[in-house]
Design a protein around this motif. Structure first.
Motif, mmCIF file in Angstrom:
data_model
loop_
_atom_site.group_PDB
_atom_site.id
_atom_site.type_symbol
_atom_site.label_atom_id
_atom_site.label_comp_id
_atom_site.label_asym_id
_atom_site.label_seq_id
_atom_site.Cartn_x
_atom_site.Cartn_y
_atom_site.Cartn_z
ATOM 1 N N GLU A 291 2.264 -9.433 -11.392
ATOM 2 C CA GLU A 291 2.749 -10.795 -10.789
ATOM 3 C C GLU A 291 2.545 -11.893 -12.079
ATOM 4 O O GLU A 291 1.334 -11.792 -12.737
ATOM 5 C CB GLU A 291 1.554 -11.140 -9.778
ATOM 6 C CG GLU A 291 1.924 -10.553 -8.252
ATOM 7 C CD GLU A 291 1.266 -11.480 -7.270
ATOM 8 O OE1 GLU A 291 2.194 -12.149 -6.443
ATOM 9 O OE2 GLU A 291 0.344 -11.363 -7.058
ATOM 10 N N VAL B 211 -5.473 -7.965 -7.405
ATOM 11 C CA VAL B 211 -6.533 -8.998 -6.991
ATOM 12 C C VAL B 211 -7.302 -8.245 -5.999
ATOM 13 O O VAL B 211 -8.673 -8.565 -5.908
ATOM 14 C CB VAL B 211 -5.445 -9.981 -6.278
ATOM 15 C CG1 VAL B 211 -6.468 -11.243 -5.458
ATOM 16 C CG2 VAL B 211 -4.842 -10.918 -7.288
ATOM 17 N N SER C 232 -2.483 -10.690 -2.937
ATOM 18 C CA SER C 232 -0.957 -10.450 -3.110
ATOM 19 C C SER C 232 -0.548 -9.368 -3.864
ATOM 20 O O SER C 232 0.670 -8.999 -3.966
ATOM 21 C CB SER C 232 -0.177 -11.831 -3.528
ATOM 22 O OG SER C 232 -1.000 -12.069 -4.893
ATOM 23 N N SER C 233 -1.491 -8.572 -4.422
ATOM 24 C CA SER C 233 -1.194 -7.473 -5.542
ATOM 25 C C SER C 233 -2.464 -6.727 -5.492
ATOM 26 O O SER C 233 -3.548 -7.082 -5.090
ATOM 27 C CB SER C 233 -0.996 -8.050 -6.878
ATOM 28 O OG SER C 233 -2.087 -8.418 -7.596
ATOM 29 N N PRO C 234 -2.323 -5.233 -5.671
ATOM 30 C CA PRO C 234 -3.320 -4.379 -5.745
ATOM 31 C C PRO C 234 -4.335 -4.806 -6.978
ATOM 32 O O PRO C 234 -5.703 -4.508 -6.691
ATOM 33 C CB PRO C 234 -2.626 -3.098 -6.231
ATOM 34 C CG PRO C 234 -1.293 -3.170 -5.955
ATOM 35 C CD PRO C 234 -0.808 -4.800 -6.075
ATOM 36 N N LEU D 17 6.628 -6.610 -3.324
ATOM 37 C CA LEU D 17 6.103 -5.309 -4.251
ATOM 38 C C LEU D 17 6.719 -4.210 -3.627
ATOM 39 O O LEU D 17 6.525 -4.177 -2.243
ATOM 40 C CB LEU D 17 4.653 -5.235 -4.216
ATOM 41 C CG LEU D 17 4.008 -3.948 -4.828
ATOM 42 C CD1 LEU D 17 4.243 -3.945 -6.239
ATOM 43 C CD2 LEU D 17 2.344 -4.128 -4.642
ATOM 44 N N VAL D 18 7.635 -3.547 -4.614
ATOM 45 C CA VAL D 18 8.516 -2.485 -3.962
ATOM 46 C C VAL D 18 7.629 -1.043 -4.340
ATOM 47 O O VAL D 18 6.653 -1.276 -5.257
ATOM 48 C CB VAL D 18 9.815 -2.493 -4.176
ATOM 49 C CG1 VAL D 18 10.678 -3.557 -3.803
ATOM 50 C CG2 VAL D 18 10.036 -2.392 -5.754
ATOM 51 N N ALA D 19 8.299 0.008 -3.871
ATOM 52 C CA ALA D 19 7.434 1.310 -3.977
ATOM 53 C C ALA D 19 7.170 1.478 -5.312
ATOM 54 O O ALA D 19 6.014 2.131 -5.510
ATOM 55 C CB ALA D 19 8.186 2.267 -3.093
ATOM 56 N N ASP D 20 8.209 1.332 -6.407
ATOM 57 C CA ASP D 20 7.870 1.887 -7.819
ATOM 58 C C ASP D 20 6.968 1.117 -8.505
ATOM 59 O O ASP D 20 6.672 1.076 -9.733
ATOM 60 C CB ASP D 20 9.108 2.211 -8.313
ATOM 61 C CG ASP D 20 9.457 0.799 -8.567
ATOM 62 O OD1 ASP D 20 9.486 -0.203 -8.237
ATOM 63 O OD2 ASP D 20 10.664 0.789 -9.592
ATOM 64 N N GLY D 21 6.227 -0.067 -7.770
ATOM 65 C CA GLY D 21 5.557 -0.804 -8.509
ATOM 66 C C GLY D 21 5.977 -2.223 -8.961
ATOM 67 O O GLY D 21 5.368 -2.805 -9.882
ATOM 68 N N THR D 22 7.395 -2.452 -8.615
ATOM 69 C CA THR D 22 7.927 -3.509 -9.199
ATOM 70 C C THR D 22 7.668 -4.712 -8.411
ATOM 71 O O THR D 22 7.760 -4.461 -7.262
ATOM 72 C CB THR D 22 9.553 -3.239 -9.195
ATOM 73 O OG1 THR D 22 9.936 -2.142 -10.300
ATOM 74 C CG2 THR D 22 10.405 -4.454 -9.956
ATOM 75 N N PHE D 23 7.675 -5.750 -8.917
ATOM 76 C CA PHE D 23 7.386 -7.059 -8.011
ATOM 77 C C PHE D 23 8.678 -7.841 -8.026
ATOM 78 O O PHE D 23 9.241 -8.126 -9.333
ATOM 79 C CB PHE D 23 6.335 -8.045 -8.845
ATOM 80 C CG PHE D 23 4.734 -7.466 -8.383
ATOM 81 C CD1 PHE D 23 4.180 -7.966 -7.398
ATOM 82 C CD2 PHE D 23 4.257 -6.745 -9.315
ATOM 83 C CE1 PHE D 23 2.726 -7.529 -6.888
ATOM 84 C CE2 PHE D 23 3.060 -6.365 -9.214
ATOM 85 C CZ PHE D 23 2.408 -6.788 -7.797
ATOM 86 N N TRP E 101 -2.526 0.238 -4.278
ATOM 87 C CA TRP E 101 -3.024 -0.493 -3.160
ATOM 88 C C TRP E 101 -4.473 0.306 -2.600
ATOM 89 O O TRP E 101 -5.503 -0.301 -2.547
ATOM 90 C CB TRP E 101 -2.534 -0.753 -1.929
ATOM 91 C CG TRP E 101 -1.387 -1.804 -2.076
ATOM 92 C CD1 TRP E 101 0.163 -1.565 -1.898
ATOM 93 C CD2 TRP E 101 -1.674 -3.149 -2.118
ATOM 94 N NE1 TRP E 101 0.578 -2.851 -2.197
ATOM 95 C CE2 TRP E 101 -0.369 -3.751 -2.092
ATOM 96 C CE3 TRP E 101 -2.892 -3.918 -1.954
ATOM 97 C CZ2 TRP E 101 -0.404 -5.281 -2.083
ATOM 98 C CZ3 TRP E 101 -2.654 -5.347 -1.975
ATOM 99 C CH2 TRP E 101 -1.439 -5.994 -2.043
ATOM 100 N N ALA F 27 3.364 1.574 -5.800
ATOM 101 C CA ALA F 27 2.497 0.379 -5.120
ATOM 102 C C ALA F 27 1.699 1.154 -4.125
ATOM 103 O O ALA F 27 0.355 0.683 -4.054
ATOM 104 C CB ALA F 27 3.704 -0.043 -4.405
#
Lengths: 75, 432
Positions: free
Chosen positions: A44, B147, B143-145, A63-69, B222, B218
């Motif tokens: 991010e 944080v 909003s992200s893993p 945030l999509v499955a492959d870790g791309t924001f 998480w 992702a």
């Protein structure tokens, strides 16, 4: 590169800082009214968010499955 | 547009730098201590020397750099800006450094007053830090893993500190507590719920960013910090309610989760887009390899109690995970962060009129690589010293001294070159 969300895409996933920031600001300058752009990153970009807010831009993040924001930005 | 690149919210260079430059001195002290005490230090992990050396590395080196880096990167990874980062850095650095030295003196000289003072100084310093950092962190949306991981890591730090303070006071004032079980739990909170969770949360950002690898999946990112934290929680519950099977299950799952993180990070690194293997990459490869061996051994000893109860295994595990794993990750990141921050501040100083020098002009690749070889030698000798202390304890200590002196040389050299370039830029701006 195009994307279902918008044809205006900066794929910055393999770029080093500050290139993603620079490319995004450059693309934002070229957008016409009603157009949106998409920034792809593996993190991010909080410093960019701050600048977007300061300049009155709106954005939403997914945030999509492959870790791309996927950061969709519009003026 | 270039004005927007001024990163005006970045903390001043002096805020994180004091931590980065002090940490290797604690590593150096640990080495000197091993040279001074020699083979007797490695008789078991409970010798005063071993406890002192462990805390020189875990508080003096690891905690010092982790908190210093956190002050620097919170705005970048979580969008959190501390009101006065330099002031926070000053008292945090003072409290950590003096508290670590008091604790070491307490262990080494068996001084109850020093132990109690260390508990109070470290407890108050870290409680104050948590009070500064927790409110904005809890207000930030997960909003992200990263944080979410940071929030859990802070709880992990709180747990580690509470247990550490209780242990130090129990030692100082003779409280009748199960010290060995509590010390194991303190180590699990420190290395798992704090260190491990923080490492994962930060790795999600810095591994793809610094090494140009793909991102972490992702779903895994998480859940990994949550699961590690839960395992340490179950481990704690198992001790309180005397449920040994639950404790063993928690240790097995925590080790497995650590292994999953290490193997996935190794796989990501093999897919990196940066062709050249730089010092950060090599240091991470070393750290991941040592951590994998340590965690794999932790898995096996759960089933093999004679090894778990030996004097050698805990020492080997500690050397592999702390010196081989965490310190390798940290030095690898310092070698990226320090030149990058120097470049960033020089770039700002140049006001887009005078360019900043390339990062390799601030800290050269060859110097970093040579320092890493010294660090590798120190780890190898320390591992050997567990089995052959008479021959290898003092050489291992000496290698640790050399590796940390070299690290001081490299980092201080980078700061000196940064200051020289800053002067040149100021002079060029004056004549423009």
């Amino acid at each position: 590169m195009s994307h279902p969300k918008t044809p205006h895409v900066v794929d910055a996933r393999y770029m080093e800082p500050p290139e993603p920031f620079v490319k995004t600001m450059e693309m934002l300058d070229t957008l016409k009214e009603g157009e949106k752009m998409l920034l792809l990153l593996f993190r991010e970009p909080h410093p960019l968010y701050r600048v977007l807010k300061q300049n009155g831009h709106a954005y939403e993040v997914e945030l999509v499955a492959d870790g791309t924001f996927e950061i969709l930005i519009w003026p | 547009m270039k004005a927007l690149l001024s990163f005006d919210k970045a903390p001043p260079f002096a805020a994180p730098l004091r931590f980065f430059l002090t940490a290797p001195f604690f590593g150096l002290l640990a080495g000197l201590l091993i040279v001074w005490e020699g083979p007797s230090l490695l008789v078991s992990r409970w010798t005063p020397g071993a406890l002192a050396a462990t805390h020189l590395l875990t508080i003096g080196f690891m905690l010092q750099t982790m908190l210093g880096a956190l002050i620097q990167i919170l705005p970048v990874v979580a969008g959190i800006n501390l009101a006065n980062p330099l002031r926070v850095a000053r008292w945090l650095h003072g409290g950590l450094s003096s508290g670590a030295l008091l604790l070491v003196a307490g262990f080494l000289f068996g001084q109850p007053d020093a132990l109690a003072s260390a508990a109070i100084v470290l407890g108050l310093t870290l409680a104050s830090f948590l009070m500064v950092i927790m409110p904005p962190l809890l207000r930030a949306r997960s909003s992200s893993p990263t944080v979410r991981g940071l929030k859990l890591a802070m709880l992990g730090l709180a747990g580690t500190v509470v247990l550490g303070v209780v242990l130090a006071l129990a030692l100082a004032w003779g409280w009748p507590l199960p010290l060995i079980a509590l010390a194991d739990l303190h180590a699990a909170w420190g290395l798992g719920a704090w260190g491990g969770v923080l490492l994962a949360a930060i790795a999600y950002v810095v591994v793809p960013m610094f090494q140009l690898t793909p991102g972490y999946q992702a779903r895994l990112s998480w859940w990994l910090p949550v699961l590690i934290f839960a395992c340490i929680g179950f481990w704690s519950v198992s001790l309180i309610f005397e449920l040994p099977l639950l404790g063993q299950a928690a240790q097995v799952v925590a080790s497995l989760l650590g292994l999953v993180f290490c193997v996935i990070t190794l796989r990501l690194q093999f897919k990196r887009r940066r062709a050249r293997a730089d010092a950060t990459y090599r240091y991470w490869q070393l750290g991941l390899s040592c951590a994998i061996i340590a965690l794999f051994s932790a898995l096996t000893v759960v089933l093999w109690s004679t090894v778990a109860n030996s004097n050698e295994w805990p020492l080997l595990f500690g050397i592999l995970l702390v010196a081989g794993g965490f310190i390798s990750f940290i030095v690898g990141m310092l070698y990226k962060i320090v030149p990058f921050l120097a470049w960033l501040h020089l770039q700002n100083l140049g006001q887009s009129k005078v360019p900043a020098p390339a990062m390799n002009k601030i800290l050269g690749e060859k110097a970093m690589h040579r320092q890493m070889l010294c660090h590798l030698l120190a780890i190898a000798l320390a591992l050997g010293a567990v089995f052959s202390p008479d021959w290898l304890a003092r050489p291992a200590g000496l290698a640790l001294v050399v590796a940390n002196a070299f690290l001081i040389w490299n980092l201080a050299g980078a700061v000196i070159r940064y200051r020289q370039h800053a002067l040149v830029i100021a002079q060029k701006l004056a004549v423009l």
